[in-house]
Design a protein around this motif. Structure first.
Motif, PDB file in Angstrom:
ATOM      1  N   GLY A 131      53.600  34.892  31.917  1.00 55.80           N
ATOM      2  CA  GLY A 131      52.826  35.984  32.504  1.00 55.80           C
ATOM      3  C   GLY A 131      51.866  35.460  33.544  1.00 55.80           C
ATOM      4  N   ASN A 132      51.010  36.360  34.030  1.00 56.25           N
ATOM      5  CA  ASN A 132      49.985  35.960  34.997  1.00 56.25           C
ATOM      6  C   ASN A 132      48.829  36.944  34.970  1.00 56.25           C
ATOM      7  N   VAL A 133      47.695  36.496  35.498  1.00 54.27           N
ATOM      8  CA  VAL A 133      46.492  37.313  35.588  1.00 54.27           C
ATOM      9  C   VAL A 133      45.842  37.046  36.939  1.00 54.27           C
ATOM     10  N   ALA A 134      45.356  38.109  37.576  1.00 51.54           N
ATOM     11  CA  ALA A 134      44.635  37.975  38.839  1.00 51.54           C
ATOM     12  C   ALA A 134      43.258  38.596  38.680  1.00 51.54           C
ATOM     13  N   PHE A 135      42.255  37.903  39.177  1.00 48.60           N
ATOM     14  CA  PHE A 135      40.871  38.377  39.165  1.00 48.60           C
ATOM     15  C   PHE A 135      40.413  38.487  40.614  1.00 48.60           C
ATOM     16  N   LEU A 136      40.008  39.678  41.023  1.00 50.28           N
ATOM     17  CA  LEU A 136      39.541  39.908  42.389  1.00 50.28           C
ATOM     18  C   LEU A 136      38.072  40.275  42.330  1.00 50.28           C
ATOM     19  N   PHE A 137      37.259  39.618  43.154  1.00 51.81           N
ATOM     20  CA  PHE A 137      35.810  39.801  43.130  1.00 51.81           C
ATOM     21  C   PHE A 137      35.346  40.595  44.336  1.00 51.81           C
ATOM     22  N   ASP A 138      34.449  41.536  44.095  1.00 51.73           N
ATOM     23  CA  ASP A 138      33.778  42.292  45.138  1.00 51.73           C
ATOM     24  C   ASP A 138      32.288  42.194  44.842  1.00 51.73           C
ATOM     25  N   GLU A 139      31.444  42.724  45.706  1.00 50.53           N
ATOM     26  CA  GLU A 139      29.991  42.645  45.507  1.00 50.53           C
ATOM     27  C   GLU A 139      29.567  43.115  44.119  1.00 50.53           C
ATOM     28  N   LYS A 140      30.015  44.287  43.714  1.00 51.71           N
ATOM     29  CA  LYS A 140      29.585  44.885  42.444  1.00 51.71           C
ATOM     30  C   LYS A 140      30.754  45.186  41.517  1.00 51.71           C
ATOM     31  N   LYS A 141      31.960  44.692  41.840  1.00 53.62           N
ATOM     32  CA  LYS A 141      33.151  45.023  41.062  1.00 53.62           C
ATOM     33  C   LYS A 141      33.972  43.773  40.762  1.00 53.62           C
ATOM     34  N   LEU A 142      34.622  43.791  39.609  1.00 55.26           N
ATOM     35  CA  LEU A 142      35.570  42.755  39.223  1.00 55.26           C
ATOM     36  C   LEU A 142      36.860  43.472  38.819  1.00 55.26           C
ATOM     37  N   PHE A 143      37.937  43.171  39.519  1.00 58.10           N
ATOM     38  CA  PHE A 143      39.227  43.766  39.222  1.00 58.10           C
ATOM     39  C   PHE A 143      40.080  42.740  38.486  1.00 58.10           C
ATOM     40  N   VAL A 144      40.692  43.161  37.383  1.00 56.82           N
ATOM     41  CA  VAL A 144      41.522  42.281  36.572  1.00 56.82           C
ATOM     42  C   VAL A 144      42.907  42.913  36.448  1.00 56.82           C
ATOM     43  N   PHE A 145      43.926  42.199  36.928  1.00 54.81           N
ATOM     44  CA  PHE A 145      45.296  42.675  36.852  1.00 54.81           C
ATOM     45  C   PHE A 145      46.124  41.602  36.153  1.00 54.81           C
ATOM     46  N   GLY A 146      46.952  42.001  35.203  1.00 55.58           N
ATOM     47  CA  GLY A 146      47.758  40.993  34.533  1.00 55.58           C
ATOM     48  C   GLY A 146      48.925  41.579  33.780  1.00 55.58           C
TER      49      GLY A 146
END
Length: 95
Positions: free
Chosen positions: A28-43
């Protein structure tokens, strides 16, 4: 079967981690995307038999990343096989 994170790409804006088993086979895999006030987690995890381990691996990792920005809002979309999972009980109560 134990699973682990294996970094693929890590930058200040995002991280892509492979989820591998003890034989270093990608499951599998997981991606973490960072923004100023947000954290997106896709996996996604392909091996349904280690679903609890996947959740146990991702949850503290996300909590650790959130400590860097205490006011960050976390958005997650995680799947084990074709089933969507929640990171915490609060998220389940909202829906």
């Amino acid at each position: 079967m134990q699973i682990f994170f294996s970094p693929e790409v890590i930058t200040p804006q995002f991280q892509v981690l492979n989820v591998v088993d003890s034989k270093n086979k990608a499951v599998g895999n997981v991606a973490f995307l960072f923004d100023e006030k947000k954290l997106f987690v896709f996996g996604i995890l392909e091996e349904e038999g280690v679903g609890a381990d996947f959740k146990d691996l991702v949850t503290p990792y996300v909590k650790g990343l959130a400590k860097a920005k205490p006011d960050v809002e976390i958005f997650s979309c995680l799947y084990i096989g074709c089933k969507k999972i929640k990171l915490n009980d609060e998220e389940e109560e909202e829906k």
